[in-house]
Write an enzyme that holds these catalytic residues in place. Sequence first.
Site, PDB file in Angstrom:
ATOM      1  CE  LYS A 156      -3.119   2.996   0.392  1.00 57.22           C
ATOM      2  NZ  LYS A 156      -3.976   3.411  -0.695  1.00 57.22           N
ATOM      3  CB  CYS A 188      -3.001   9.212   1.240  1.00 60.29           C
ATOM      4  SG  CYS A 188      -4.441   8.917   2.268  1.00 60.29           S
TER       5      CYS A 188
END
Length: 468
Positions: free
Chosen positions: A227, A283
């Site tokens: 991720k 993010c």
Amino acid sequence: MLSEIKNICCIGAGYVGGPSMAVIADKCHFLKVTVVDIDSEKIDNWNNSNLDKLPVYEPGLREIIERRRGKNLFFSSDVNKTISDSDMIFISVNTPTKTKGLGAGEASDLKYIESSARQIAKYAKDETIIVEKSTIPVKTAETIQKILETCKKPEESISGEGSVFHVLSNPEFLAEGTAISDLFDPNRVLIGGENERAIKFLYGIYENWIAPEKILTTNIWSSELSKLTANAFLAQRVSSINSISALCEVTGANVSEVSKAVGMDNRIGKDFLKAGPGFGGSCFKKDILNLIYISKFYGLFEVASYWESILEINKWQQERISKIIVTKLFGNLSEKKIGILGFAFKANTNDTRESPALYICKDLIEEGAKLSIYDPKVNDEKIRLDLQKVITNKNHKKITTSNCVYEVSNNSDALVILTDWDEFKNIDWDKVNKTMRSPAWIFDCRNILSKNNMTKTNLNLWQLGNNL
Ligand code: NAD
Ligand code: UGA
């Protein structure tokens, strides 16, 4: 012992928890899905009958909420009770960068993950599957498992018996603005874990709408690291093309043409090669900082500095744009009105976290400009709240907001396009031309305008990566 999954809970009703659980509820009518949050105002908004008040704007989301809310999709502030009732618990809480203490400025702050784990340990029933959906540093599953193991003592658990927990990693890859289509048809679903039974239960949910070849199972650490790596690679492509945008401006190349030519090579691929005012969103920066922290922790300083350079280019791109605006306006913004078109970090979302607009607006205000800001999905209150965090008190009066492009352009010296909203591609430039102060500049930082639409005006156009 768990024989099937009937009730699932998601801790965190934000940009990930809300849409991802809405889609699970939509695809699996046999599941009862409850999304919980400590922010009761957010829960009230998820439950609001006026769907314009939903806390997250995403194309397609309100239709799903309309279809499933109150049937098998629920939003609640009763975190403990929902945990007790659930067979599977997703953790989708925020994992921001630490602001103080060890690793401040780089490491992820896991306080929300930890508090969720403690609540689960205390309130979960006999056997529960815990799914990490938040993006977290590698080996966080170990931390969660430890908290669960140490806190599950029979005397502390609600059942009085102690519970069995299985922790899985199931990172979310949705992008804002396309969250619903990403969730309906993801490139892949990643499940990391050790316990075969737990993996099978989670797999069993996804296989209701996702082809088996797209559901990838790995060990837990690979899943967590994948991720962070995926986000870092995406951000790296944006910084790469942004660095080339500056080179285009001085050489006479056109960055859109270069992107197209480069991206047509199958080995490179066409996506994520759009030059712009730097990547924003909650993010990319946080996850790269996290990667940098982990690399340094393991003594891999060259790896850390490689990823640091991606962030440096991003910051440089934003500062570079602010400087170009000042230079084109004769080096002086004092008392000039500049219209800002777009405040969200990208189109089709109301999210402003780490939006390039924040930093560019701050620079322009500090240069003396008065700003008039319009974003189709970010309201006055939110714009002001965000800017308050980055500018001084005395500068607050330099901001006005508006509900329309033509109000923003009225009496402006410049318009700066910072978000790639479709609406900005169809502006009536003749109308704008009549209202702006001459010499008027349009700064297209997203490369979305066509010069041809402006030929009958005397507006000056600057486009990122496309000027001499
Ligand atoms: P968010 O801030 O929108 O939502 C998180 C929510 O968790 C907040 O509403 C907060 O009140 C709630 N919360 C925190 N602690 C809680 C607790 N103990 N109990 C109940 N609720 C609690 O964050 P987000 O954008 O949804 O991101 C969540 C995670 O998903 C982050 O780790 C992020 O990196 C990751 N992620 C985000 C995206 C995205 O597009 N935003 C995409 C993929 C992954
Ligand atoms: C990104 C990833 O794309 C998701 O896969 C991931 O799940 C998510 O982060 C996350 O972990 O939070 P998101 O930040 O929502 O999604 O949006 P992106 O489409 O990736 O855009 C990020 C930023 O890069 C935006 O500011 C966008 O304008 C910018 N960008 C993107 C460019 O400047 N050029 C491009 O070609 C693409």
